[in-house]
Every structure is written in C-alpha cells, then in structure tokens.
Design a protein around this motif. Structure first.
Motif, PDB file in Angstrom:
ATOM      1  N   ALA A 116      39.268  41.626  35.937  1.00 40.28           N
ATOM      2  CA  ALA A 116      39.493  40.324  36.575  1.00 40.28           C
ATOM      3  C   ALA A 116      38.717  39.228  35.856  1.00 40.28           C
ATOM      4  CB  ALA A 116      39.080  40.389  38.040  1.00 40.28           C
ATOM      5  N   VAL A 117      37.499  39.523  35.443  1.00 33.55           N
ATOM      6  CA  VAL A 117      36.710  38.545  34.683  1.00 33.55           C
ATOM      7  C   VAL A 117      37.361  38.291  33.326  1.00 33.55           C
ATOM      8  CG1 VAL A 117      34.489  38.158  33.544  1.00 33.55           C
ATOM      9  CG2 VAL A 117      34.565  39.015  35.902  1.00 33.55           C
ATOM     10  N   ALA A 118      37.881  39.341  32.701  1.00 34.70           N
ATOM     11  CA  ALA A 118      38.586  39.159  31.430  1.00 34.70           C
ATOM     12  C   ALA A 118      39.786  38.234  31.606  1.00 34.70           C
ATOM     13  CB  ALA A 118      39.015  40.505  30.869  1.00 34.70           C
ATOM     14  N   GLN A 119      40.482  38.371  32.730  1.00 37.33           N
ATOM     15  CA  GLN A 119      41.616  37.485  33.014  1.00 37.33           C
ATOM     16  C   GLN A 119      41.151  36.040  33.173  1.00 37.33           C
ATOM     17  OE1 GLN A 119      45.409  38.027  33.608  1.00 37.33           O
ATOM     18  NE2 GLN A 119      44.704  36.045  32.825  1.00 37.33           N
ATOM     19  N   LEU A 120      40.059  35.827  33.898  1.00 40.54           N
ATOM     20  CA  LEU A 120      39.519  34.474  34.034  1.00 40.54           C
ATOM     21  C   LEU A 120      39.171  33.880  32.680  1.00 40.54           C
ATOM     22  CD1 LEU A 120      37.094  34.736  37.090  1.00 40.54           C
ATOM     23  CD2 LEU A 120      39.349  33.672  37.044  1.00 40.54           C
ATOM     24  N   ALA A 121      38.554  34.685  31.821  1.00 41.11           N
ATOM     25  CA  ALA A 121      38.178  34.200  30.489  1.00 41.11           C
ATOM     26  C   ALA A 121      39.412  33.794  29.692  1.00 41.11           C
ATOM     27  CB  ALA A 121      37.376  35.268  29.756  1.00 41.11           C
ATOM     28  N   ALA A 122      40.506  34.547  29.842  1.00 50.22           N
ATOM     29  CA  ALA A 122      41.746  34.191  29.148  1.00 50.22           C
ATOM     30  C   ALA A 122      42.319  32.890  29.691  1.00 50.22           C
ATOM     31  CB  ALA A 122      42.762  35.324  29.297  1.00 50.22           C
ATOM     32  N   TRP A 123      42.293  32.722  31.002  1.00 58.53           N
ATOM     33  CA  TRP A 123      42.792  31.475  31.597  1.00 58.53           C
ATOM     34  C   TRP A 123      41.919  30.290  31.225  1.00 58.53           C
ATOM     35  CZ3 TRP A 123      43.633  33.740  37.188  1.00 58.53           C
ATOM     36  CH2 TRP A 123      44.867  34.409  37.230  1.00 58.53           C
ATOM     37  N   ARG A 124      40.651  30.530  30.933  1.00 61.76           N
ATOM     38  CA  ARG A 124      39.721  29.450  30.605  1.00 61.76           C
ATOM     39  C   ARG A 124      40.003  28.827  29.246  1.00 61.76           C
ATOM     40  NH1 ARG A 124      33.879  30.164  29.890  1.00 61.76           N
ATOM     41  NH2 ARG A 124      34.200  28.035  29.206  1.00 61.76           N
ATOM     42  N   SER A 239      37.323  41.085  42.801  1.00 62.11           N
ATOM     43  CA  SER A 239      38.318  41.675  41.896  1.00 62.11           C
ATOM     44  C   SER A 239      39.618  40.904  41.746  1.00 62.11           C
ATOM     45  CB  SER A 239      38.660  43.095  42.373  1.00 62.11           C
ATOM     46  OG  SER A 239      39.316  43.067  43.624  1.00 62.11           O
ATOM     47  N   PHE A 240      39.811  39.839  42.523  1.00 64.67           N
ATOM     48  CA  PHE A 240      41.065  39.104  42.456  1.00 64.67           C
ATOM     49  C   PHE A 240      40.910  37.859  41.591  1.00 64.67           C
ATOM     50  CE2 PHE A 240      41.407  41.389  46.497  1.00 64.67           C
ATOM     51  CZ  PHE A 240      42.652  41.977  46.362  1.00 64.67           C
ATOM     52  N   ALA A 241      41.493  37.868  40.392  1.00 68.14           N
ATOM     53  CA  ALA A 241      41.563  36.668  39.571  1.00 68.14           C
ATOM     54  C   ALA A 241      42.733  35.832  40.074  1.00 68.14           C
ATOM     55  CB  ALA A 241      41.764  37.028  38.102  1.00 68.14           C
ATOM     56  N   GLU A 242      42.470  34.545  40.376  1.00 73.14           N
ATOM     57  CA  GLU A 242      43.488  33.673  40.944  1.00 73.14           C
ATOM     58  C   GLU A 242      43.437  32.306  40.273  1.00 73.14           C
ATOM     59  OE1 GLU A 242      43.651  35.340  45.533  1.00 73.14           O
ATOM     60  OE2 GLU A 242      42.213  33.739  45.054  1.00 73.14           O
ATOM     61  N   ARG A 243      44.601  31.613  40.250  1.00 72.57           N
ATOM     62  CA  ARG A 243      44.618  30.225  39.768  1.00 72.57           C
ATOM     63  C   ARG A 243      45.572  29.405  40.617  1.00 72.57           C
ATOM     64  NH1 ARG A 243      47.426  30.549  33.769  1.00 72.57           N
ATOM     65  NH2 ARG A 243      49.104  32.010  34.272  1.00 72.57           N
ATOM     66  N   ARG A 244      45.334  28.092  40.594  1.00 70.03           N
ATOM     67  CA  ARG A 244      46.160  27.188  41.381  1.00 70.03           C
ATOM     68  C   ARG A 244      47.591  27.193  40.863  1.00 70.03           C
ATOM     69  NH1 ARG A 244      44.014  25.462  46.241  1.00 70.03           N
ATOM     70  NH2 ARG A 244      41.949  24.530  45.963  1.00 70.03           N
ATOM     71  N   ALA A 251      47.328  31.678  43.435  1.00 68.41           N
ATOM     72  CA  ALA A 251      48.211  32.772  43.048  1.00 68.41           C
ATOM     73  C   ALA A 251      47.409  33.829  42.304  1.00 68.41           C
ATOM     74  CB  ALA A 251      49.350  32.266  42.169  1.00 68.41           C
ATOM     75  N   GLU A 252      47.529  35.092  42.721  1.00 73.30           N
ATOM     76  CA  GLU A 252      46.813  36.183  42.072  1.00 73.30           C
ATOM     77  C   GLU A 252      47.405  36.499  40.709  1.00 73.30           C
ATOM     78  OE1 GLU A 252      47.097  39.544  44.604  1.00 73.30           O
ATOM     79  OE2 GLU A 252      45.979  38.633  46.267  1.00 73.30           O
ATOM     80  N   ALA A 253      46.576  37.040  39.820  1.00 77.66           N
ATOM     81  CA  ALA A 253      47.080  37.582  38.560  1.00 77.66           C
ATOM     82  C   ALA A 253      48.057  38.711  38.858  1.00 77.66           C
ATOM     83  CB  ALA A 253      45.921  38.103  37.725  1.00 77.66           C
ATOM     84  N   PRO A 254      49.045  38.913  37.995  1.00 75.18           N
ATOM     85  CA  PRO A 254      50.060  39.944  38.277  1.00 75.18           C
ATOM     86  C   PRO A 254      49.485  41.337  38.486  1.00 75.18           C
ATOM     87  CG  PRO A 254      50.774  38.509  36.490  1.00 75.18           C
ATOM     88  CD  PRO A 254      49.349  38.147  36.778  1.00 75.18           C
ATOM     89  N   ASP A 255      48.396  41.659  37.812  1.00 80.37           N
ATOM     90  CA  ASP A 255      47.826  43.003  37.928  1.00 80.37           C
ATOM     91  C   ASP A 255      46.613  43.035  38.851  1.00 80.37           C
ATOM     92  OD1 ASP A 255      46.168  41.519  36.349  1.00 80.37           O
ATOM     93  OD2 ASP A 255      45.932  43.041  34.774  1.00 80.37           O
ATOM     94  N   ALA A 256      46.440  42.025  39.707  1.00 80.00           N
ATOM     95  CA  ALA A 256      45.292  41.984  40.618  1.00 80.00           C
ATOM     96  C   ALA A 256      45.327  43.168  41.577  1.00 80.00           C
ATOM     97  CB  ALA A 256      45.293  40.674  41.401  1.00 80.00           C
ATOM     98  N   MET A 257      44.142  43.646  41.945  1.00 77.05           N
ATOM     99  CA  MET A 257      44.040  44.779  42.859  1.00 77.05           C
ATOM    100  C   MET A 257      42.745  44.678  43.647  1.00 77.05           C
ATOM    101  SD  MET A 257      43.082  47.842  40.164  1.00 77.05           S
ATOM    102  CE  MET A 257      44.359  47.320  38.988  1.00 77.05           C
ATOM    103  N   PRO A 258      42.678  45.308  44.817  1.00 70.91           N
ATOM    104  CA  PRO A 258      41.447  45.282  45.604  1.00 70.91           C
ATOM    105  C   PRO A 258      40.301  45.932  44.858  1.00 70.91           C
ATOM    106  CG  PRO A 258      43.288  46.114  46.905  1.00 70.91           C
ATOM    107  CD  PRO A 258      43.756  46.048  45.493  1.00 70.91           C
ATOM    108  N   ASN A 259      39.096  45.542  45.227  1.00 68.12           N
ATOM    109  CA  ASN A 259      37.915  46.061  44.550  1.00 68.12           C
ATOM    110  C   ASN A 259      37.812  47.583  44.645  1.00 68.12           C
ATOM    111  OD1 ASN A 259      35.548  45.584  43.025  1.00 68.12           O
ATOM    112  ND2 ASN A 259      34.301  45.800  44.858  1.00 68.12           N
ATOM    113  N   GLU A 260      38.276  48.162  45.746  1.00 66.69           N
ATOM    114  CA  GLU A 260      38.211  49.614  45.899  1.00 66.69           C
ATOM    115  C   GLU A 260      38.993  50.325  44.806  1.00 66.69           C
ATOM    116  OE1 GLU A 260      39.076  47.495  48.287  1.00 66.69           O
ATOM    117  OE2 GLU A 260      37.167  47.524  49.380  1.00 66.69           O
TER     118      GLU A 260
END
Length: 305
Positions: A116-124, A239-244, A251-260
């Motif tokens: 999820a952090v990797a996804q945020l870094a890509a969106w950044r 664990s949920f990467a999201e963007r406006r 909206a969640e990233a397509p591969d977002a999943m719960p922390n568990e």
C-alpha cells in the motif's frame, strides 16, 4: 509482535529465515510452544544469541539496548522492535556505537515493505507535497490483541499509543517527505502512571507542514488511522491506499485489501530484508538512525505534557 513474526517466519518466509531458538519469561513459554512446537525453547536470551546469526528482539523497550548490544558484541546481526530504548540518551549512545562499528542492525517498521505504501509512492510521482494530516484513534488502549502485554503497554514509562502506533506513521512520513521537526505539541495523561489518552502536534517533514492527532475512545474500532497527503492520496487503516476520485470521494487501489490479509505479505518481505541485512546486502528495512529520529519526535511529544 514477536509471536506474529515467528508465525510469519514459519508459514510465509521459510526460504529466507529459519528460527533456531526462542526465549521468553516462563509465563509465555506455553503460548510460544503452541505457536512453534518445532522451534527449541532455549534457557536464556544468551543461548539464543549463541545459536543465531541474527537476533530478533521483541520485548518491552527496557530490554532492547542490552540485548542488542550483547548480540552485536557477539558478532550477530540484530532486528529490533521499536522504540530503541526507554531513555533517549541510551538510544543515542546505542545508535552512535552501532553506526561507528558498521553493525548489521535494523528496526521493524513494517511500512518499509508495505504494498500500500508502494502504491502511495507511485501516486506521488509529480505531486508536490503541500500538507500532511495524520490521525489515529482507538476504542481502548491497549488494543484488544495486545491485552496480554497491558502490564507495560498501558503505562506511561514504556507504553502508550504514541510510541506503539504513531511512531509507524512518523517513520512513513520521514521516508516519504524528509527530516522531521516538531513545532508544538499537547498530550493528555490520566491520573497515576497511565499512558496518554490524547495528543495533538504540529510538525514539518522536509519542510512540509504536518498535523497529528490521536486519542483513545474516539472510535468504536480497535484501531483506526489515516495518513493523508494534500487531501489527495491517503493510507487508511494500515493497508488501504486511496485517492480522491472525480466525484470527490475516496477510491481504493484496485488491489487494496484489509490489513489482516496484507500483513503476511508485508512480514514476509520484512523477513526477506532481515536475511539480506544479515548477509550484509542492501535492504529496505528501517535503519537505526531513522528509528532514532522517530523516537526523538515521539518523546518530545510525550514530554510536552
């Protein structure tokens, strides 16, 4: 946390690490034996150090530096839980000595390996950071799954959610935006020696303004958190990467999943990093210096009360 990483080592990361022995006080032996019946229960921490290539330290913070220093003196690598120590002077001295000797050591901030952090870094990419907001909340403290460690987690000396949870988001902030500097802070403690029940702070990270809020009894959830950059992208509930979206909603990233579901993947990658660190190879794990910078901010926030 020690049990979680031990389970991950056995179930998800056997190609990277092999647990060769564990030690814990007598009251935890039966539980550990149930978690890992094939892993030897050794007689002391010293015995574990002698048996291992890398010592993993998951213990109350007062034990971190003594155990880590013993392992480093024996030529072992070290993987630590945070905070580094209960006293900043001890943490600073430990980090200075470890850096001077070129020690192989890292700290377990799992966001270093989070998809999820990797996804945020890509969106950044192409996004100019302007403001960051961090919020954490808990139904109770300690959280439900931590009640077995409430003897120290619930107390001011070593516990509290700022050390245990906020530190993860400060690490993420340091990694994403740059060096941290505390501007002002407020903390509220209950009577007696209980850990904090609320904090507020203003910081900067690489010059970017950061607001931080946290409290106990602010949510019905065991644990709720958000890390929101420019009110445009965020990490929610670990664990949920999201963007406006265009409609203004999140909206969640397509591969977002719960922390568990994400946790085993993250811990597997953390343990791959431990193996690389032990070999002296490059790795993504949090450095001792990063952990010390986070602890400096955490303790400054707690001292504001």
């Amino acid at each position: 946390m020690g049990e979680r990483l031990l389970r991950a080592a056995l179930a998800h990361a056997a190609e990277f690490v092999t647990p060769v022995g564990v030690w814990d006080p007598a009251e935890a032996e039966e539980r550990l034996a149930a978690v890992a019946p094939a892993v030897p229960m050794l007689a002391s921490a010293t015995a574990v150090i002698e048996a291992c290539e890398c010592l993993y330290v998951a213990a109350p913070p007062a034990a971190h530096v003594p155990l880590a220093e013993a392992a480093l003196a024996a030529g072992r690598a070290v993987f630590l839980e945070k905070p580094l120590a209960t006293e900043l002077a001890a943490a600073r001295g430990f980090v200075a000595g470890a850096e001077a000797s070129g020690a192989r050591a890292a700290v377990n901030f799992p966001m270093a390996s989070s998809p999820a952090v990797a996804q945020l870094a890509a969106w950044r990419q192409g996004l100019v950071p302007e403001a960051l907001a961090i919020e954490v909340g808990f139904a109770t403290w300690p959280r439900g799954w931590q009640q077995g460690a409430a003897g120290w987690l619930a107390r001011r000396a070593e516990g509290g959610f700022t050390r245990e949870v906020v530190s993860h988001f400060l690490f993420l902030t340091r990694r994403q935006l740059g060096p941290l500097a505390l501007q002002e802070a407020m903390v509220r403690f209950p009577p007696g020696d209980g850990a904090e029940t609320a904090i507020e702070a203003r910081l900067t990270a690489g010059g970017v303004p950061v607001t931080l809020r946290g409290g106990v009894g602010t949510t019905p959830k065991d644990d709720h958190n958000t890390w929101t950059l420019n009110d445009t992208i965020r990490l929610r509930d670990w664990s949920f990467a999201e963007r406006r979206g265009a409609d203004g909603g999140w909206a969640e990233a397509p591969d977002a999943m719960p922390n568990e579901r994400m946790r085993p993947m993250v811990l597997r990658q953390q343990l791959a990093g431990v193996a690389a660190m032990t070999r002296g190879a490059s790795h993504p794990l949090a450095t001792l210096r990063e952990a010390l910078e986070v602890q400096e901010i955490v303790e400054a926030i707690l001292a504001s009360g």
